[in-house]
Design an enzyme around this catalytic site. Sequence first.
Site, mmCIF file in Angstrom:
data_model
loop_
_atom_site.group_PDB
_atom_site.id
_atom_site.type_symbol
_atom_site.label_atom_id
_atom_site.label_comp_id
_atom_site.label_asym_id
_atom_site.label_seq_id
_atom_site.Cartn_x
_atom_site.Cartn_y
_atom_site.Cartn_z
ATOM 1 N N GLU A 159 9.432 -4.147 -7.417
ATOM 2 C CA GLU A 159 10.442 -5.207 -7.229
ATOM 3 C C GLU A 159 11.156 -5.067 -5.878
ATOM 4 O O GLU A 159 12.374 -4.885 -5.800
ATOM 5 C CB GLU A 159 11.452 -5.188 -8.382
ATOM 6 C CG GLU A 159 10.808 -5.560 -9.708
ATOM 7 C CD GLU A 159 11.804 -5.795 -10.835
ATOM 8 O OE1 GLU A 159 12.897 -5.234 -10.770
ATOM 9 O OE2 GLU A 159 11.475 -6.529 -11.768
ATOM 10 N N GLU A 198 5.161 -6.716 -15.537
ATOM 11 C CA GLU A 198 6.334 -6.503 -16.401
ATOM 12 C C GLU A 198 6.704 -7.822 -17.042
ATOM 13 O O GLU A 198 6.748 -8.850 -16.366
ATOM 14 C CB GLU A 198 7.552 -6.008 -15.609
ATOM 15 C CG GLU A 198 7.502 -4.584 -15.186
ATOM 16 C CD GLU A 198 8.824 -4.105 -14.549
ATOM 17 O OE1 GLU A 198 9.903 -4.565 -14.973
ATOM 18 O OE2 GLU A 198 8.736 -3.291 -13.616
HETATM 19 C C1 BG6 Z 1 12.676 -4.408 -13.849
HETATM 20 C C2 BG6 Z 1 12.379 -3.011 -13.460
HETATM 21 O O1 BG6 Z 1 13.743 -4.760 -13.036
HETATM 22 O O2 BG6 Z 1 13.150 -4.723 -15.103
HETATM 23 C C3 BG6 Z 1 12.370 -2.018 -14.597
HETATM 24 O O3 BG6 Z 1 11.225 -2.883 -12.678
HETATM 25 C C4 BG6 Z 1 13.422 -2.402 -15.598
HETATM 26 O O4 BG6 Z 1 12.552 -0.743 -14.059
HETATM 27 C C5 BG6 Z 1 13.083 -3.781 -16.162
HETATM 28 O O5 BG6 Z 1 13.584 -1.474 -16.614
HETATM 29 C C6 BG6 Z 1 13.974 -4.272 -17.274
HETATM 30 O O6 BG6 Z 1 15.322 -4.149 -16.929
HETATM 31 P P1 BG6 Z 1 16.332 -3.354 -17.842
HETATM 32 O O7 BG6 Z 1 17.578 -3.294 -17.111
HETATM 33 O O8 BG6 Z 1 16.434 -4.147 -19.104
HETATM 34 O O9 BG6 Z 1 15.732 -2.017 -18.058
#
Ligand code: BG6
Length: 476
Positions: free
Chosen positions: A182, A374
């Site tokens: 990201e 993701e």
């Molecule tokens: C993304 C990241 O921003 O979102 C992860 O690459 C992160 O590291 C994921 O965990 C979800 O966000 P969060 O804050 O719910 O863990």
Amino acid sequence: MSNIQFPEDFLWGGAIAANQSEGAHLAGGKGLTTVDMIPYGENRMPIKLGQVDKVTLSEDEFYPSHNAIDFYHRYKEDIALLAEMGFKVFRISIAWSRIFPKGDELEPNQAGLDFYRDVFEECKKYDIEPLVTLCHFDVPMHLVNEYGSWRNRKMIEFFSRYARTCFENYKGLVKYWLTFNEINILLASPFSGAGLLFQEGENHDQVKYQAAHHELVASALVTKIAHEVDQQNQVGCMLAGGNFYPYSCKPEDVLMAMEKDRENLFFIDVQSRGYYPSYAQKVFDNKGVVLETQEEDFEILKNTVDFISFSYYASRCASADMNAGNTSAANVVKSIKNPHLPASDWGWVIDPIGLRITMNTLYDRYQKPLFLVENGLGARDTLDDNGEVNDDYRIDYLRQHIVAMHEAMEDGVPLMGYTPWGCIDLVAASTGEMSKRYGFIYVDRDNLGNGTLNRIPKKSFHWYKKVIASNGSDLA
Ligand code: BG6
């Protein structure tokens, strides 16, 4: 059974990151990294956002990354569970400070190299392809303290030495690589995104875009090195994705949505096309940014990525006045609240159609294969009286997003694979909570680190296993 069909070689799997799962934060000679300094609780955000001038560890704070879910010691058990679900790919990150504990050494730390070799070999045992991020929100703290992290050009040299070491050591074991997780998040969250802290009176935009330039050159350079070390290597960039919708059809809102999208896509424009987009200079002028560059940088930038990876949790929304109240900040990117969409308990809007729109936009713009690395729903799971987690809400979320991603593929967008986030419950990057869970596998641990760390497959575990076994045609 539905009539959805994914390509035979579609890579189904899941994703985690070193700093949110491994724990063992000093084991095997590992050095401290940025994320090791970010506590749980009220002091978390000011540090993550770089609003302090120095970070130190305090005995009064709890640091979730220090033990996390102990993947460092439990990776065999975890990978066996992923294999049981039928994973074809497993996205993990390497902690830079396990390989180079301080970051500026000339020789790597053998214990760190051995650890990841064991992890990758364990994956291979089950025919699981590793997809490896070189830098997922963790910069060695020594580089922050001594060099000011990515604001310093020397980081290009340190990062490329680290990357080359990984490519050479894991040749034949790993072929899919991502450079910076990201990368665009460094604008919103400069310390956790890129190890940046600010001096009083400094122009933050100057520091952030200078750091971005160094990361972009470093990313292009290591893409070149990856290809030289092994022609099989494929390197991707990684965008925190999700298009901005205009809040209304007022031209001012539409224009703002375009500009907000450009803020994020700026990074991928460079990584995918190999040069700065024409709109960049005006952005720099408006923000008082004057980049220090060297002539060779523009040659290096021509080493573009092979594929475009991205995360997608939510779409975003923009109006001419971004400060007009009613904002939400899914994934720290500021957005106007979209009244047409439901949201998670953390206010992240749920918008599967937005995934289809984002995928089409990315492919229209770059014409390179995409990889959705993701996606998922952070939710408060609880164990019922039988010790089971019935996470139908998660199944529902994932099902809708798989349908949407397939629709985008039918629109003509090539997608290499899908690795939903936090396939094993892990520490949330934003809040540091354990209770914001994404996984198919429940981990017994609470926000303050109490619990047995036992792993318990959830209802979604069995569902996803069926999805993979049917290559996406059985989503029931
Ligand atoms: C993304 C990241 O921003 O979102 C992860 O690459 C992160 O590291 C994921 O965990 C979800 O966000 P969060 O804050 O719910 O863990």
